[in-house]
Design an enzyme around this catalytic site. Structure first.
Site, PDB file in Angstrom:
ATOM      1  N   SER A 147       3.667 -27.770  -7.506  1.00  0.00           N
ATOM      2  CA  SER A 147       2.814 -26.578  -7.479  1.00  0.00           C
ATOM      3  C   SER A 147       2.357 -26.343  -6.046  1.00  0.00           C
ATOM      4  CB  SER A 147       1.584 -26.781  -8.359  1.00  0.00           C
ATOM      5  OG  SER A 147       0.645 -25.737  -8.153  1.00  0.00           O
ATOM      6  N   TYR A 161      -5.460 -31.784 -10.772  1.00  0.00           N
ATOM      7  CA  TYR A 161      -4.131 -31.185 -10.935  1.00  0.00           C
ATOM      8  C   TYR A 161      -3.392 -31.144  -9.602  1.00  0.00           C
ATOM      9  CZ  TYR A 161      -0.714 -27.414 -11.739  1.00  0.00           C
ATOM     10  OH  TYR A 161       0.446 -26.653 -11.801  1.00  0.00           O
TER      11      TYR A 161
HETATM   12  P1  NAP Z   1       2.784 -23.482 -19.940  1.00  0.00           P
HETATM   13  O1  NAP Z   1       3.135 -22.051 -20.124  1.00  0.00           O
HETATM   14  O2  NAP Z   1       1.392 -23.937 -20.206  1.00  0.00           O
HETATM   15  O3  NAP Z   1       3.805 -24.367 -20.820  1.00  0.00           O
HETATM   16  C1  NAP Z   1       3.649 -25.760 -20.790  1.00  0.00           C
HETATM   17  C2  NAP Z   1       4.828 -26.386 -21.477  1.00  0.00           C
HETATM   18  O4  NAP Z   1       4.705 -27.818 -21.344  1.00  0.00           O
HETATM   19  C3  NAP Z   1       4.884 -26.106 -22.959  1.00  0.00           C
HETATM   20  O5  NAP Z   1       6.250 -26.037 -23.326  1.00  0.00           O
HETATM   21  C4  NAP Z   1       4.205 -27.329 -23.570  1.00  0.00           C
HETATM   22  O6  NAP Z   1       4.640 -27.600 -24.897  1.00  0.00           O
HETATM   23  C5  NAP Z   1       4.690 -28.410 -22.631  1.00  0.00           C
HETATM   24  N1  NAP Z   1       3.862 -29.604 -22.571  1.00  0.00           N
HETATM   25  C6  NAP Z   1       2.532 -29.716 -22.285  1.00  0.00           C
HETATM   26  N2  NAP Z   1       2.150 -31.001 -22.317  1.00  0.00           N
HETATM   27  C7  NAP Z   1       3.246 -31.723 -22.646  1.00  0.00           C
HETATM   28  C8  NAP Z   1       3.489 -33.094 -22.869  1.00  0.00           C
HETATM   29  N3  NAP Z   1       2.521 -34.012 -22.738  1.00  0.00           N
HETATM   30  N4  NAP Z   1       4.748 -33.476 -23.204  1.00  0.00           N
HETATM   31  C9  NAP Z   1       5.748 -32.577 -23.343  1.00  0.00           C
HETATM   32  N5  NAP Z   1       5.565 -31.252 -23.148  1.00  0.00           N
HETATM   33  C10 NAP Z   1       4.332 -30.847 -22.815  1.00  0.00           C
HETATM   34  O7  NAP Z   1       3.124 -23.970 -18.446  1.00  0.00           O
HETATM   35  P2  NAP Z   1       3.942 -23.231 -17.272  1.00  0.00           P
HETATM   36  O8  NAP Z   1       3.033 -22.295 -16.585  1.00  0.00           O
HETATM   37  O9  NAP Z   1       5.259 -22.773 -17.772  1.00  0.00           O
HETATM   38  O10 NAP Z   1       4.138 -24.474 -16.262  1.00  0.00           O
HETATM   39  C11 NAP Z   1       5.325 -25.246 -16.211  1.00  0.00           C
HETATM   40  C12 NAP Z   1       5.249 -26.178 -15.022  1.00  0.00           C
HETATM   41  O11 NAP Z   1       5.078 -25.407 -13.826  1.00  0.00           O
HETATM   42  C13 NAP Z   1       4.065 -27.156 -15.065  1.00  0.00           C
HETATM   43  O12 NAP Z   1       4.452 -28.398 -14.539  1.00  0.00           O
HETATM   44  C14 NAP Z   1       3.045 -26.501 -14.165  1.00  0.00           C
HETATM   45  O13 NAP Z   1       2.148 -27.421 -13.612  1.00  0.00           O
HETATM   46  C15 NAP Z   1       3.946 -25.871 -13.120  1.00  0.00           C
HETATM   47  N6  NAP Z   1       3.292 -24.767 -12.418  1.00  0.00           N
HETATM   48  C16 NAP Z   1       2.901 -23.642 -13.072  1.00  0.00           C
HETATM   49  C17 NAP Z   1       2.238 -22.633 -12.372  1.00  0.00           C
HETATM   50  C18 NAP Z   1       1.761 -21.349 -13.026  1.00  0.00           C
HETATM   51  O14 NAP Z   1       1.030 -20.588 -12.363  1.00  0.00           O
HETATM   52  N7  NAP Z   1       2.117 -21.066 -14.258  1.00  0.00           N
HETATM   53  C19 NAP Z   1       2.002 -22.788 -11.003  1.00  0.00           C
HETATM   54  C20 NAP Z   1       2.412 -23.940 -10.378  1.00  0.00           C
HETATM   55  C21 NAP Z   1       3.064 -24.925 -11.089  1.00  0.00           C
HETATM   56  P3  NAP Z   1       3.928 -26.884 -26.192  1.00  0.00           P
HETATM   57  O15 NAP Z   1       4.493 -25.472 -26.227  1.00  0.00           O
HETATM   58  O16 NAP Z   1       4.379 -27.697 -27.346  1.00  0.00           O
HETATM   59  O17 NAP Z   1       2.459 -26.902 -25.954  1.00  0.00           O
END
Ligand code: NAP
Length: 252
Positions: A147, A161
């Site tokens: 991130s 985080y």
């Molecule tokens: P999201 O929409 O909240 O989706 C999270 C996903 O991770 C869901 O599929 C969830 O499964 C799964 N998950 C959560 N905890 C888990 C666990 N303990 N074991 C297995 N699966 C788990 O997140 P996102 O925004 O797509 O983010 C994806 C990645 O990008 C993350 O690593 C996040 O830190 C990184 N990121 C995101 C952003 C942003 O702005 N969105 C920015 C920087 C980095 P369920 O559907 O079953 O809950």
């Protein structure tokens, strides 16, 4: 061209957000995807249907990345369904409600580092064990989701985080050197403010849009815009990328 061949990819946290977008793009290439999820089975099944509609194959696999047995089982289930894994997207991650470190409980800190750091290391370890050419594997690509927080630090909001993502950057540097000679390219992506449900899970559903004024491009990014870079790193286009940490942040 590797991109034309069927590839088997495991995406942790593939049920929603960035992971889902990447799964669908894999489907468009005709690839097969293990769609790991934590608890939202409905979302995982929707993702499976979307991958299949796009032209690929997929299977939903429940498992918590912070639990060693679950990680081993999600790799096994993916290979049982579709054969040798060629790419892993180390994507599952969590945030928690924004607050200063002084307010954070030990339970919150433990959960953050268990999922985002221990989980990512367990997934990377299993990728090394299965894909490493030194262990009879065929090599492949590991894409880690870091991130922009890793370099911004997220003061008063998410220093836990941010630190967990700093660990992902460091892991990427180390593993690119450790696993490159074993046939595995290891790279990371640092997304910026991306419009997914992760912000709601941290108690601020409008966060990506509220903070968009900080982004030189003036808007949040989409899950598809991050997924495009994931696919680049998984596929033949990224064949000489190893140890890269790529910002997908609109310049933030
Ligand atoms: P999201 O929409 O909240 O989706 C999270 C996903 O991770 C869901 O599929 C969830 O499964 C799964 N998950 C959560 N905890 C888990 C666990 N303990 N074991 C297995 N699966 C788990 O997140 P996102 O925004 O797509 O983010 C994806 C990645 O990008 C993350 O690593 C996040 O830190 C990184 N990121 C995101 C952003 C942003 O702005 N969105 C920015 C920087 C980095 P369920 O559907 O079953 O809950």
């Amino acid at each position: 061209m590797t991109n034309r061949m069927t590839q088997t990819i495991l995406i942790t946290g593939g049920s929603r957000g960035i992971g889902r977008a990447a799964a669908i793009m894999c489907g468009k290439r005709g690839w097969s995807v293990g769609v790991n999820y934590a608890g939202n089975e409905l979302a995982a099944q929707e993702t499976v249907a979307l991958v299949e509609k796009a032209g690929g194959k997929a299977v939903a696999i429940r498992g918590d990345v912070s639990v060693e047995a679950d990680v081993i089982a999600m790799f096994a289930a993916t290979e049982k369904a579709f054969g040798t894994i060629a790419g892993v997207v180390n994507n599952a991650g969590i945030v928690a409600p924004g607050m200063a470190l002084a307010e954070m409980s030990a339970e919150r800190l433990a959960r953050m580092f268990n999922v985002n750091v221990l989980g990512a290391y367990l997934v990377a370890r299993e990728a090394a064990r299965r894909m490493g050419t030194d262990r009879g594997g065929k090599g492949g690509s590991l894409v880690n989701l870091s991130s922009a927080a890793a370099r911004l630090g997220s003061p008063n909001e998410y220093v836990d985080y941010a630190g967990s993502k700093g660990a992902i950057d460091t892991m990427t540097i180390g593993l690119s050197k450790e696993l490159g000679p074993r046939g595995i390219r290891v790279n990371a992506i640092r997304p910026g403010l991306i419009d997914t449900e992760i912000h709601a899970s941290g108690g601020a559903p409008d966060r990506a849009f509220r903070l968009a004024t900080q982004v030189p491009l003036g808007r949040p990014g989409t899950a598809d815009e991050v997924a495009a870079m994931i696919l680049f790193l998984l596929g033949e286009e990224g064949s000489y990328l190893n140890g890269a940490i790529i910002d997908v942040t609109g310049g933030r």
